[in-house]
Motif scaffolding. Sequence first.
Motif, PDB file in Angstrom:
ATOM      1  N   LEU A 169       0.840  -1.187   0.000  1.00 17.68           N
ATOM      2  CA  LEU A 169       0.000   0.000   0.000  1.00 17.68           C
ATOM      3  C   LEU A 169       0.878   1.241   0.000  1.00 17.68           C
ATOM      4  O   LEU A 169       1.787   1.376   0.822  1.00 17.68           O
ATOM      5  N   THR A 170       0.587   2.154  -0.919  1.00 18.92           N
ATOM      6  CA  THR A 170       1.426   3.330  -1.103  1.00 18.92           C
ATOM      7  C   THR A 170       0.534   4.541  -1.379  1.00 18.92           C
ATOM      8  O   THR A 170      -0.655   4.527  -1.037  1.00 18.92           O
ATOM      9  N   GLN A 171       1.076   5.594  -1.982  1.00 21.60           N
ATOM     10  CA  GLN A 171       0.304   6.814  -2.229  1.00 21.60           C
ATOM     11  C   GLN A 171       0.003   7.039  -3.705  1.00 21.60           C
ATOM     12  O   GLN A 171      -0.387   8.133  -4.097  1.00 21.60           O
ATOM     13  N   VAL A 172       0.224   6.016  -4.518  1.00 18.18           N
ATOM     14  CA  VAL A 172      -0.172   6.071  -5.930  1.00 18.18           C
ATOM     15  C   VAL A 172      -0.943   4.793  -6.247  1.00 18.18           C
ATOM     16  O   VAL A 172      -0.929   3.834  -5.473  1.00 18.18           O
ATOM     17  N   ASP A 173      -1.617   4.779  -7.388  1.00 19.40           N
ATOM     18  CA  ASP A 173      -2.461   3.634  -7.735  1.00 19.40           C
ATOM     19  C   ASP A 173      -1.668   2.408  -8.150  1.00 19.40           C
ATOM     20  O   ASP A 173      -2.232   1.318  -8.275  1.00 19.40           O
ATOM     21  N   GLY A 174      -0.375   2.577  -8.382  1.00 17.32           N
ATOM     22  CA  GLY A 174       0.445   1.443  -8.789  1.00 17.32           C
ATOM     23  C   GLY A 174       1.598   1.891  -9.648  1.00 17.32           C
ATOM     24  O   GLY A 174       2.071   3.039  -9.554  1.00 17.32           O
ATOM     25  N   LEU A 175       2.069   1.011 -10.502  1.00 14.61           N
ATOM     26  CA  LEU A 175       3.187   1.285 -11.403  1.00 14.61           C
ATOM     27  C   LEU A 175       2.689   1.973 -12.666  1.00 14.61           C
ATOM     28  O   LEU A 175       1.705   1.539 -13.271  1.00 14.61           O
ATOM     29  N   TYR A 176       3.366   3.033 -13.071  1.00 11.19           N
ATOM     30  CA  TYR A 176       3.049   3.716 -14.316  1.00 11.19           C
ATOM     31  C   TYR A 176       4.159   3.470 -15.335  1.00 11.19           C
ATOM     32  O   TYR A 176       5.305   3.184 -14.959  1.00 11.19           O
ATOM     33  N   ASP A 177       3.818   3.593 -16.604  1.00 14.00           N
ATOM     34  CA  ASP A 177       4.798   3.329 -17.654  1.00 14.00           C
ATOM     35  C   ASP A 177       5.803   4.455 -17.824  1.00 14.00           C
ATOM     36  O   ASP A 177       6.774   4.330 -18.566  1.00 14.00           O
ATOM     37  N   LYS A 178       5.575   5.573 -17.128  1.00 16.78           N
ATOM     38  CA  LYS A 178       6.514   6.694 -17.085  1.00 16.78           C
ATOM     39  C   LYS A 178       6.214   7.488 -15.826  1.00 16.78           C
ATOM     40  O   LYS A 178       5.340   7.112 -15.044  1.00 16.78           O
ATOM     41  N   ASP A 179       6.937   8.575 -15.608  1.00 12.53           N
ATOM     42  CA  ASP A 179       6.720   9.385 -14.415  1.00 12.53           C
ATOM     43  C   ASP A 179       5.237   9.720 -14.272  1.00 12.53           C
ATOM     44  O   ASP A 179       4.624  10.245 -15.206  1.00 12.53           O
ATOM     45  N   PRO A 180       4.616   9.401 -13.098  1.00 12.47           N
ATOM     46  CA  PRO A 180       3.185   9.652 -12.918  1.00 12.47           C
ATOM     47  C   PRO A 180       2.772  11.107 -13.111  1.00 12.47           C
ATOM     48  O   PRO A 180       1.597  11.390 -13.397  1.00 12.47           O
ATOM     49  N   SER A 181       3.719  12.043 -12.987  1.00 12.47           N
ATOM     50  CA  SER A 181       3.395  13.453 -13.199  1.00 12.47           C
ATOM     51  C   SER A 181       3.220  13.786 -14.673  1.00 12.47           C
ATOM     52  O   SER A 181       2.667  14.830 -15.026  1.00 12.47           O
ATOM     53  N   ASP A 182       3.683  12.909 -15.542  1.00 11.59           N
ATOM     54  CA  ASP A 182       3.518  13.085 -16.986  1.00 11.59           C
ATOM     55  C   ASP A 182       2.064  12.820 -17.347  1.00 11.59           C
ATOM     56  O   ASP A 182       1.511  11.764 -17.016  1.00 11.59           O
ATOM     57  N   VAL A 200      12.120   3.287 -15.026  1.00 12.93           N
ATOM     58  CA  VAL A 200      11.174   4.395 -14.825  1.00 12.93           C
ATOM     59  C   VAL A 200      10.649   4.432 -13.400  1.00 12.93           C
ATOM     60  O   VAL A 200       9.601   5.004 -13.138  1.00 12.93           O
ATOM     61  N   THR A 201      11.383   3.833 -12.464  1.00  9.88           N
ATOM     62  CA  THR A 201      10.862   3.720 -11.109  1.00  9.88           C
ATOM     63  C   THR A 201      11.736   4.410 -10.074  1.00  9.88           C
ATOM     64  O   THR A 201      11.850   3.965  -8.942  1.00  9.88           O
ATOM     65  N   GLU A 202      12.386   5.518 -10.437  1.00  8.19           N
ATOM     66  CA  GLU A 202      13.218   6.231  -9.482  1.00  8.19           C
ATOM     67  C   GLU A 202      12.363   7.180  -8.645  1.00  8.19           C
ATOM     68  O   GLU A 202      11.245   7.509  -8.989  1.00  8.19           O
ATOM     69  N   GLY A 203      12.944   7.614  -7.518  1.00  7.04           N
ATOM     70  CA  GLY A 203      12.258   8.579  -6.667  1.00  7.04           C
ATOM     71  C   GLY A 203      11.730   7.931  -5.405  1.00  7.04           C
ATOM     72  O   GLY A 203      11.303   6.785  -5.399  1.00  7.04           O
ATOM     73  N   VAL A 204      11.754   8.670  -4.281  1.00  4.30           N
ATOM     74  CA  VAL A 204      11.264   8.180  -2.988  1.00  4.30           C
ATOM     75  C   VAL A 204      10.351   9.234  -2.386  1.00  4.30           C
ATOM     76  O   VAL A 204      10.350  10.398  -2.778  1.00  4.30           O
ATOM     77  N   SER A 205       9.552   8.815  -1.379  1.00  2.28           N
ATOM     78  CA  SER A 205       8.685   9.760  -0.691  1.00  2.28           C
ATOM     79  C   SER A 205       9.492  10.538   0.338  1.00  2.28           C
ATOM     80  O   SER A 205      10.617  10.183   0.674  1.00  2.28           O
ATOM     81  N   SER A 206       8.890  11.596   0.876  1.00  6.22           N
ATOM     82  CA  SER A 206       9.602  12.444   1.825  1.00  6.22           C
ATOM     83  C   SER A 206       9.860  11.728   3.146  1.00  6.22           C
ATOM     84  O   SER A 206      10.837  12.005   3.828  1.00  6.22           O
ATOM     85  N   LEU A 207       8.989  10.792   3.536  1.00  3.89           N
ATOM     86  CA  LEU A 207       9.152  10.102   4.809  1.00  3.89           C
ATOM     87  C   LEU A 207       9.776   8.721   4.648  1.00  3.89           C
ATOM     88  O   LEU A 207      10.442   8.223   5.536  1.00  3.89           O
ATOM     89  N   GLY A 208       9.560   8.070   3.525  1.00  2.00           N
ATOM     90  CA  GLY A 208      10.021   6.701   3.348  1.00  2.00           C
ATOM     91  C   GLY A 208      11.393   6.621   2.728  1.00  2.00           C
ATOM     92  O   GLY A 208      11.944   7.607   2.238  1.00  2.00           O
TER      93      GLY A 208
END
Length: 386
Positions: A169-182, A200-208
């Motif tokens: 369980l995370t803060q997005v709906d799942g894996l996207y084929d590119k950056d979710p902000s795109d 295409v899966t780089e990046g971490v949350s502010s707390l995790g």
Amino acid sequence: MIQGKTIVVKVGSSLLANPERLTPRWAFMHNLLEDIARLREGGAKVILCSSGSVALGFNMIGERPETAGLRDKQAAAACGMPLLLNAYKQVAHEYSFEIAQVLVTLRDLEDRKRFLNTKNTVDRLLDANIMPIINENDSITTAEIRVGDNDRLSAKVAQMVQADELIILTQVDGLYDKDPSDPDARLVEQVTDVSPYLAVTEGVSSLGSGGMLTKMQAAHMAQNAGCETRIAHGEFEQPVTSVLKGERPHTRVLANEKPSSAWASWLTDRLQIAGSIVVTAEVTKALESGARHIGRADVLSIQGPYVKGDVIHLYDEAGNELARGLTNFSSDETMALARNLEISALQLLGYETGGTLITGRNMIVLDDSHLQWDVPDDDEMAEVAF
């Protein structure tokens, strides 16, 4: 059918702790544990892998996540651990079930004996109808000996208990084929091979400490053990059940049709590299036909330090990973044996031994289902060539 399944649920810090106030998010915890209680009543066995202790302890030591160093995080974990467990216990009692905490470090999962001891504890709790809550022991671990993210920790737990489902369980709906902000990004609903998505899966949350990369690595570890992984947004009514029933968007990573054995999964899916050896071209060729003994004359160089019983990685001279195996010697002993081929092992080590570094039965030759590890950098480990 959910009844009778063994389910591992992983929850990150960003869902459990308010990012500004760094206090428990009680509404989320109620929603989660009510859903888990429903699953348990239906006959499912549930194990919870939970982050949150570090985030919840920052206020007590007067720190913030953005400025905290290692010592601050260790102290925050010590302060936050009882807060987190007390919150879980209060909510769980409202839904009439008991919880227990199991604290682990990297060594507990990478050492075979300690791994099995941890498994025995978790199995006994499940037999007693108590829900284990598994956390990394952040109050004592350092950067060198910590798991590093609870995504892969949850996958190791799923392997340990031979789970049917791993729910992240995370803060997005799942894996996207590119950056979710795109704006052109699309949710990937089903994955068989995680390899194409790792870039295409780089990046971490502010707390995790983990992002989508660690989630996909976890999914890969789970699928090798025959466990299906589902990655979904945690902010939802019945956050686990709704995913298992396919009632909302999420990413489903299918389990391998022919999963590895429990032994092979533990041996191949590592959380950290303990050490490595480079083997000769003759051995490289021989491994194409399957596992074989590795002797003292087969080694060109080693990287360590490592100890007897560690799983080490085998590479060819070009840096391609070939296999992983349980070593019979420490890196110092391996060095002595490989450097002095004309001297008996008894003379070198002081005890009688055949000098086999890795036996074939304690080795797994890697195939396309395994993600390879790059050769460690020289600044990560000391390398000695012969």
